[in-house]
Design a protein around this motif. Structure first.
Motif, PDB file in Angstrom:
ATOM      1  N   GLU A   1       2.290   8.144   0.432  1.00 53.18           N
ATOM      2  CA  GLU A   1       1.516   6.927   0.662  1.00 53.18           C
ATOM      3  C   GLU A   1       0.173   7.031  -0.052  1.00 53.18           C
ATOM      4  O   GLU A   1      -0.509   8.045   0.009  1.00 53.18           O
ATOM      5  CB  GLU A   1       1.285   6.722   2.158  1.00 53.18           C
ATOM      6  CG  GLU A   1       0.472   5.473   2.461  1.00 53.18           C
ATOM      7  CD  GLU A   1       0.150   5.336   3.935  1.00 53.18           C
ATOM      8  OE1 GLU A   1      -0.425   4.304   4.307  1.00 53.18           O
ATOM      9  OE2 GLU A   1       0.459   6.279   4.688  1.00 53.18           O
TER      10      GLU A   1
ATOM     11  N   TRP B   1       9.513   3.646  -0.718  1.00 50.82           N
ATOM     12  CA  TRP B   1       9.328   3.900   0.709  1.00 50.82           C
ATOM     13  C   TRP B   1       9.904   2.757   1.546  1.00 50.82           C
ATOM     14  O   TRP B   1      10.474   2.952   2.594  1.00 50.82           O
ATOM     15  CB  TRP B   1       7.834   4.068   0.984  1.00 50.82           C
ATOM     16  CG  TRP B   1       7.528   4.493   2.386  1.00 50.82           C
ATOM     17  CD1 TRP B   1       7.109   3.729   3.388  1.00 50.82           C
ATOM     18  CD2 TRP B   1       7.650   5.812   2.908  1.00 50.82           C
ATOM     19  NE1 TRP B   1       6.938   4.478   4.522  1.00 50.82           N
ATOM     20  CE2 TRP B   1       7.274   5.765   4.254  1.00 50.82           C
ATOM     21  CE3 TRP B   1       8.062   7.032   2.368  1.00 50.82           C
ATOM     22  CZ2 TRP B   1       7.274   6.886   5.064  1.00 50.82           C
ATOM     23  CZ3 TRP B   1       8.056   8.145   3.165  1.00 50.82           C
ATOM     24  CH2 TRP B   1       7.677   8.065   4.509  1.00 50.82           C
TER      25      TRP B   1
ATOM     26  N   SER C   1       0.820  -1.205   0.000  1.00 49.69           N
ATOM     27  CA  SER C   1       0.000   0.000   0.000  1.00 49.69           C
ATOM     28  C   SER C   1       0.853   1.253   0.000  1.00 49.69           C
ATOM     29  O   SER C   1       0.335   2.339   0.150  1.00 49.69           O
ATOM     30  CB  SER C   1      -0.912  -0.003   1.238  1.00 49.69           C
ATOM     31  OG  SER C   1      -0.118  -0.021   2.410  1.00 49.69           O
ATOM     32  N   GLN C   2       2.171   1.123  -0.145  1.00 45.57           N
ATOM     33  CA  GLN C   2       3.056   2.277  -0.134  1.00 45.57           C
ATOM     34  C   GLN C   2       3.911   2.264  -1.400  1.00 45.57           C
ATOM     35  O   GLN C   2       4.075   1.225  -2.058  1.00 45.57           O
ATOM     36  CB  GLN C   2       3.971   2.239   1.092  1.00 45.57           C
ATOM     37  CG  GLN C   2       3.206   2.429   2.419  1.00 45.57           C
ATOM     38  CD  GLN C   2       4.130   2.422   3.591  1.00 45.57           C
ATOM     39  OE1 GLN C   2       5.239   1.886   3.505  1.00 45.57           O
ATOM     40  NE2 GLN C   2       3.702   3.004   4.687  1.00 45.57           N
TER      41      GLN C   2
END
Length: 596
Positions: free
Chosen positions: A426, A300, A295-296
């Motif tokens: 994000e 990251w 989800s990032q």
């Protein structure tokens, strides 16, 4: 109205009912016309004259009774026409010429049938057919009903540049539904005519009413675009050069088969006619096992990792294999850098055919403080812009049709695409599923626990919305429900501060970051009221006692019920029976006198 004359002979009267009818072969018919004022005019022709001394009578049938009219006597010239004012519009009448010659009554071999015109439609209303505004309309017509006869309705209109007309009979109380028009088309000069039809001697007569109402026009709604999708590409070129050591323009110049793969977020769409497999072949294969769910952004979690090739990494998050709307992000390869601005590429497919449309409206909104409306031509299937700030974004694309004399109309709004971009990059995708199997478990007289199920696993919180249904019925002077008289939202699954005896309604939402999913089905539950306390009995003389008690400060109830347990001599059993009922009051104490 004329009367059929009688002749006398030798003092004896000849009754009309005893006429002797003689059929005349090769008899020439008279002339009958229907005027605009619904009058039937009958006139004799020269060939109809058998003898100047004969009497010529017109018989008219069609209504509930027959009518007879006698022509004036004449010598060398034909008599003036006979006029009958018909009562009914759209009804057929049979006109027969009867000739009385002396004591012999003759009848032509055939009569003439005419049909009067029905009265016209006075007003017309056209509405969308709500189940299908793209192809259906509801017609409502008004017309004089008394003495007006018709069998069908003729509907004429221009469908764009083509003229159409059709007969329709399925009108019920002046209303009918058309569900075969084309989406997005301007239908103009729509008129309605009442049609009366009659068949006599294998001959069909048809009469159309005039048009007295104002011609109408209506545009059907176009279908919305399909397969709406969003791609996000980081456009921070300077940082890309520093981290990757290559020019970002070279990456954008590559074909889609070799450029870096996208991060996809799928959103449910309300137009599932085209499966998700119709997405451009250059996009990633959602069924591939090479994709890693996250989800990032890629950089990251793996800022220090260096892939073997800069264009061979990707990340996929899917909410459903049959989704038509997608959100994707093309990412740089390494390092930490400023995420904004990013390039947003919004693409879609044309609406399903046959749809007449002239372009697309694009609506973009960010956290309710920034809204942008854009219009692109019908050939455009892609829109590119820059997002310069983090926040919650909402995008929608609608089809519009404007050609012709009708007002411009846009399609029903397809499912909007919502997503959130944090300042750190994000991504949070839209929540499309509502909580299922929501239940409430009452733990105590003041506490309840929520439970639910969901097939989505990408949410990180819930919102529980509670409102009291008891507040709508209670009096202000009563010490009853106060906490949830207005809707109260909480992030906890435990509902506290409930009032015994009150009734509540609860709705649950799934939540991820600032995005909130659709509401669950409402659930209603009630708390069992608590009992009384400090029940005391005091004697009041030899045959009476006083029963008193107190109740909790908070509690919802309608009345006290006093029951007595006693021996019933009729049934020879001991049983409980209701002795007294006391309506609820604001007082915390109550008492009643009992006479055993």
């Amino acid at each position: 109205m004329g009367h059929l004359p009688t002749r006398t002979r030798g003092g004896r009267r000849l009754l009309p009912l005893l006429w002797l009818f003689v059929l005349l072969k090769n008899a020439t018919t008279f002339h009958v016309t229907v005027q605009d004022d619904n009058s039937i005019v009958v006139s004799l022709e020269a060939s109809d004259i058998m003898s100047p001394s004969s009497v010529y009578v017109v018989k008219i049938t069609g209504e509930s009774k027959n009518y007879f009219f006698e022509f004036e006597q004449f010598n060398s010239t034909l008599p003036p026409p006979v006029t009958f004012k018909a009562n009914y519009h759209g009804l057929y009448y049979i006109i027969t010429l009867v000739v009385v010659n002396g004591h012999v009554v003759t009848k032509p071999s055939r009569s003439i049938t005419v049909l009067t015109k029905p009265l016209p439609v006075t007003s017309v209303s056209i509405y969308d057919y709500k189940p299908s505004p793209e192809t259906g309309v509801l017609f409502e017509i008004h017309y004089p009903e008394k003495y007006n006869v018709f069998t069908r309705v003729n509907i004429s209109y221009w469908e764009g540049k083509d003229f159409r007309t059709m007969l329709y009979k399925d009108f019920f109380k002046g209303k009918t539904v058309f569900n075969h028009w084309l989406p997005g088309i301007c239908y103009s000069n729509i008129t309605f005519q009442l049609v009366s039809e009659a068949t006599f001697n294998k001959t069909t007569l048809v009469e159309y009413s005039g048009v007295s109402h104002e011609p109408k026009q209506h545009r059907t709604a176009p279908y919305p675009p399909r397969n709406i999708s969003v791609r996000i590409i980081n456009s921070n070129k300077n940082n890309w050069e520093e981290q990757s050591g290559s020019f970002p323009e070279e990456s954008f110049m590559r074909s889609q088969d070799t450029m870096e793969k996208d991060k996809l977020f799928h959103f449910m769409d309300e137009t599932p006619e085209i499966p998700s497999g119709n997405i451009s072949s250059g996009w990633p294969d959602l069924n591939s096992s090479d994709y890693e769910t996250t989800s990032q952004p890629y950089w990251w979690d793996r800022a220090s990792a260096t892939p073997e090739r800069e264009d061979e990494f990707d990340s996929v998050l899917s909410l459903g294999s049959d989704s038509n709307s997608t959100l994707s992000e093309t990412e740089p390869t390494s390092g930490s850098f400023s995420f904004f601005p990013v390039q947003l590429i919004l693409s879609w497919l044309p609406p399903k055919p046959p749809t007449a449309f002239d372009g697309f409206h694009i609506h973009m909104e960010r956290e309710e403080n920034f809204t942008e409306h854009l219009t692109v031509a019908e050939e455009a299937h892609e829109f590119v812009t820059e997002l310069k700030e983090p926040g919650k974004y909402k995008l929608s694309v609608t089809t519009f049709s404007s050609s012709g004399s009708c007002e411009t109309r846009k399609s029903q709004s397809a499912k909007s695409l919502s997503f959130y971009i944090s300042p750190s990059g994000e991504w949070i995708e839209e929540l499309t599923e509502k909580p299922q199997h929501v239940t409430v478990h009452v733990l105590s007289s003041t506490t309840a626990l929520m439970s639910w199920t969901s097939s989505q696993e990408n949410y990180n919180g819930t919102i529980v919305s509670v409102v009291s249904l008891t507040c709508q019925k209670q009096k202000e002077s009563q010490r009853l429900e106060k906490q949830y008289c207005t809707q109260v939202n909480s992030s906890k699954s435990i509902i506290e501060n409930l009032v015994p005896g009150a009734q509540y309604q609860v709705v649950m939402y799934l939540k991820k970051g600032p995005l909130i999913g659709p509401p669950s089905d409402p659930v209603t539950f009630a708390i069992v009221p608590t009992g009384i306390k400090d029940l005391m009995l005091y004697p009041l003389g030899p045959t009476a006692v006083v029963l008193s008690w107190t109740r909790p400060y908070l509690g919802v109830f309608r009345k006290y019920v006093v029951e007595m347990f006693y021996f019933n001599p009729a049934t020879m059993t001991s049983e409980w029976t209701t002795y007294y009922e006391i309506a609820a009051t604001v007082s915390l104490t109550a008492s009643v006198v009992i006479f055993p």
